[in-house]
Design an enzyme around this catalytic site. Structure first.
Site, PDB file in Angstrom:
ATOM      1  N   SER A  42       0.873  -1.181   0.000  1.00  0.00           N
ATOM      2  CA  SER A  42       0.000   0.000   0.000  1.00  0.00           C
ATOM      3  C   SER A  42       0.905   1.225   0.000  1.00  0.00           C
ATOM      4  CB  SER A  42      -0.844  -0.024   1.278  1.00  0.00           C
ATOM      5  OG  SER A  42      -1.434   1.227   1.537  1.00  0.00           O
ATOM      6  N   TYR A  54      -2.244  -1.079  10.308  1.00  0.00           N
ATOM      7  CA  TYR A  54      -2.214  -1.304   8.854  1.00  0.00           C
ATOM      8  C   TYR A  54      -0.861  -0.872   8.285  1.00  0.00           C
ATOM      9  CZ  TYR A  54      -3.927  -1.219   3.993  1.00  0.00           C
ATOM     10  OH  TYR A  54      -4.114  -1.431   2.645  1.00  0.00           O
TER      11      TYR A  54
HETATM   12  N1  LIG Z   1      -8.681  -0.654  -1.579  1.00  0.00           N
HETATM   13  C1  LIG Z   1      -7.659   0.155  -1.326  1.00  0.00           C
HETATM   14  O1  LIG Z   1      -7.798   1.381  -1.282  1.00  0.00           O
HETATM   15  C2  LIG Z   1      -6.280  -0.412  -1.115  1.00  0.00           C
HETATM   16  C3  LIG Z   1      -5.205   0.484  -1.068  1.00  0.00           C
HETATM   17  C4  LIG Z   1      -3.915  -0.016  -0.878  1.00  0.00           C
HETATM   18  C5  LIG Z   1      -3.712  -1.363  -0.719  1.00  0.00           C
HETATM   19  N2  LIG Z   1      -4.789  -2.214  -0.754  1.00  0.00           N
HETATM   20  C6  LIG Z   1      -4.523  -3.633  -0.574  1.00  0.00           C
HETATM   21  O2  LIG Z   1      -4.985  -4.347  -1.688  1.00  0.00           O
HETATM   22  C7  LIG Z   1      -5.324  -5.677  -1.306  1.00  0.00           C
HETATM   23  C8  LIG Z   1      -6.708  -6.018  -1.843  1.00  0.00           C
HETATM   24  O3  LIG Z   1      -7.643  -5.160  -1.250  1.00  0.00           O
HETATM   25  P1  LIG Z   1      -9.056  -4.784  -1.921  1.00  0.00           P
HETATM   26  O4  LIG Z   1      -9.101  -3.327  -2.040  1.00  0.00           O
HETATM   27  O5  LIG Z   1      -9.316  -5.651  -3.108  1.00  0.00           O
HETATM   28  O6  LIG Z   1      -9.997  -5.178  -0.689  1.00  0.00           O
HETATM   29  P2  LIG Z   1     -11.309  -6.087  -0.580  1.00  0.00           P
HETATM   30  O7  LIG Z   1     -11.746  -5.919   0.817  1.00  0.00           O
HETATM   31  O8  LIG Z   1     -12.248  -5.762  -1.680  1.00  0.00           O
HETATM   32  O9  LIG Z   1     -10.768  -7.561  -0.821  1.00  0.00           O
HETATM   33  C9  LIG Z   1      -9.931  -8.215   0.103  1.00  0.00           C
HETATM   34  C10 LIG Z   1     -10.075  -9.702  -0.097  1.00  0.00           C
HETATM   35  O10 LIG Z   1      -9.210 -10.363   0.840  1.00  0.00           O
HETATM   36  C11 LIG Z   1      -9.947 -11.431   1.418  1.00  0.00           C
HETATM   37  N3  LIG Z   1      -9.443 -11.745   2.757  1.00  0.00           N
HETATM   38  C12 LIG Z   1      -9.503 -10.951   3.863  1.00  0.00           C
HETATM   39  N4  LIG Z   1      -9.033 -11.616   4.928  1.00  0.00           N
HETATM   40  C13 LIG Z   1      -8.685 -12.857   4.482  1.00  0.00           C
HETATM   41  C14 LIG Z   1      -8.146 -14.000   5.111  1.00  0.00           C
HETATM   42  N5  LIG Z   1      -7.901 -14.031   6.435  1.00  0.00           N
HETATM   43  N6  LIG Z   1      -7.907 -15.102   4.365  1.00  0.00           N
HETATM   44  C15 LIG Z   1      -8.172 -15.097   3.044  1.00  0.00           C
HETATM   45  N7  LIG Z   1      -8.683 -14.045   2.382  1.00  0.00           N
HETATM   46  C16 LIG Z   1      -8.945 -12.939   3.100  1.00  0.00           C
HETATM   47  C17 LIG Z   1     -11.393 -10.937   1.487  1.00  0.00           C
HETATM   48  O11 LIG Z   1     -12.326 -12.003   1.635  1.00  0.00           O
HETATM   49  C18 LIG Z   1     -11.511 -10.192   0.161  1.00  0.00           C
HETATM   50  O12 LIG Z   1     -11.935 -11.031  -0.885  1.00  0.00           O
HETATM   51  C19 LIG Z   1      -5.220  -5.716   0.220  1.00  0.00           C
HETATM   52  O13 LIG Z   1      -3.978  -6.272   0.599  1.00  0.00           O
HETATM   53  C20 LIG Z   1      -5.250  -4.248   0.603  1.00  0.00           C
HETATM   54  O14 LIG Z   1      -4.625  -3.983   1.835  1.00  0.00           O
HETATM   55  C21 LIG Z   1      -6.059  -1.759  -0.958  1.00  0.00           C
END
Ligand SMILES: NC(=O)c1ccc[n+]([C@@H]2O[C@H](COP(=O)([O-])OP(=O)(O)OC[C@H]3O[C@@H](n4cnc5c(N)ncnc54)[C@H](O)[C@@H]3O)[C@@H](O)[C@H]2O)c1
Length: 267
Positions: free
Chosen positions: A144, A157
């Site tokens: 991130s 985080y």
């Molecule tokens: N959305 C943002 O703004 C953003 C920004 C920077 C980084 N990220 C990172 O991107 C990645 C994806 O995030 P996203 O935005 O698609 O979020 P999201 O919440 O839409 O998806 C996250 C997925 O991870 C799965 N997950 C959560 N805990 C889990 C576990 N214990 N075991 C297995 N699966 C699990 C959830 O079921 C979900 O399908 C994450 O690592 C997040 O930290 C997101």
């Protein structure tokens, strides 16, 4: 992108959001997918599989909680057995727990975040790396912008997303001689459920009683250099596919930022 045809990629957090976009982009590039997520996400995993199959590629879905090393090993072993190989690991699953000043973060929120975002990522690479064959491969860990700088009320985080950079750097040292490259991707705000939810809208717009996505977008847009509030999942997936492709053959141990300029804004 080249070098991904008939390769096999495992993606965690594949049921929705960015994880689903990774699966579809790899399928577009000719790869087969092992799509993993929790057991509460099975219907959504089926929808991800349908997207992959629409591009003529195979998709094995399985449920595994990344906090459980044995579950992860069993799921990845099974997927590799069915698809015959493993070339790329995308450690994508993560959570963003409610924010608070560092000294007010609960034990539950701290450990809950580190267990998923750090230990879960370690379980993912621990289970996947031994399957990557002699011709090498690629590991991409989703960090991130909070893996590059700190923000208030997010120490759990932020610490977890910095920690996976250290994990990636160590892995890159261990795996370079085996032609396995390891990199992290650093998105800013992405248009997924992690950002597009009422709690986040309220955090971004405490001045409004019932803030909408557009109200929140005004704040997020003002933080970026480019005139967008957030990037789309496919923008992150494009970076991941690049890092896994032959076009990135000599890129390892580095950080690729996809943030519309968030971390470079000076005025
Ligand atoms: N959305 C943002 O703004 C953003 C920004 C920077 C980084 N990220 C990172 O991107 C990645 C994806 O995030 P996203 O935005 O698609 O979020 P999201 O919440 O839409 O998806 C996250 C997925 O991870 C799965 N997950 C959560 N805990 C889990 C576990 N214990 N075991 C297995 N699966 C699990 C959830 O079921 C979900 O399908 C994450 O690592 C997040 O930290 C997101």
């Amino acid at each position: 992108m080249s070098g991904l045809t008939d390769k096999v990629v495992v993606v965690t957090g594949a049921a929705q959001g960015t994880g689903r976009a990774h699966c579809e982009r790899f399928a577009q590039e000719g790869a087969d997918v092992i799509a993993l997520d929790t057991d509460t996400a099975t219907a959504d995993l089926s929808a991800t599989a349908a997207l992959v199959e629409r591009h003529g590629r195979r998709c094995i879905t399985a449920t595994a909680d990344i906090r459980d090393g044995d579950e992860m090993t069993a799921a990845i072993d099974q997927g590799v057995e069915e698809l015959g190989r493993l070339d790329v690991i995308v450690a994508n699953a993560g959570i963003h727990a409610t924010g608070a000043p560092t000294w007010e973060i609960t034990e539950e929120a701290w450990h809950g975040t580190l267990d998923v975002n750090l230990t879960g990522t370690w379980h993912t690479v621990k289970a996947g790396v031994p399957h990557i064959g002699a011709e090498g491969g690629s590991v991409v860990i989703i960090s991130s912008t909070n893996g590059l700088r700190g923000t208030a009320n997010s120490a759990h985080y932020t610490a977890s997303k910095h920690a996976v950079v250290g994990l990636a750097r160590s892995l890159a040292n261990e795996l370079g001689a085996h032609q396995i490259r390891v990199n992290t991707v650093h998105p800013g705000a992405v248009g997924t459920a992690m950002v597009l939810n009422e709690a986040t809208f309220r955090r971004l717009r405490p001045d409004l009683e019932r803030p909408t996505a557009e109200d929140a977008a005004e704040v997020l847009r003002a933080r970026n250099l480019l005139p967008v509030a957030w990037v789309e999942p496919v923008d992150v997936a494009n970076a991941v596919v690049f890092l896994a492709s032959d076009e990135a053959r000599y890129i390892t141990g580095t950080q690729l930022v996809v943030d519309a300029g968030l971390t470079q804004r000076t005025t």
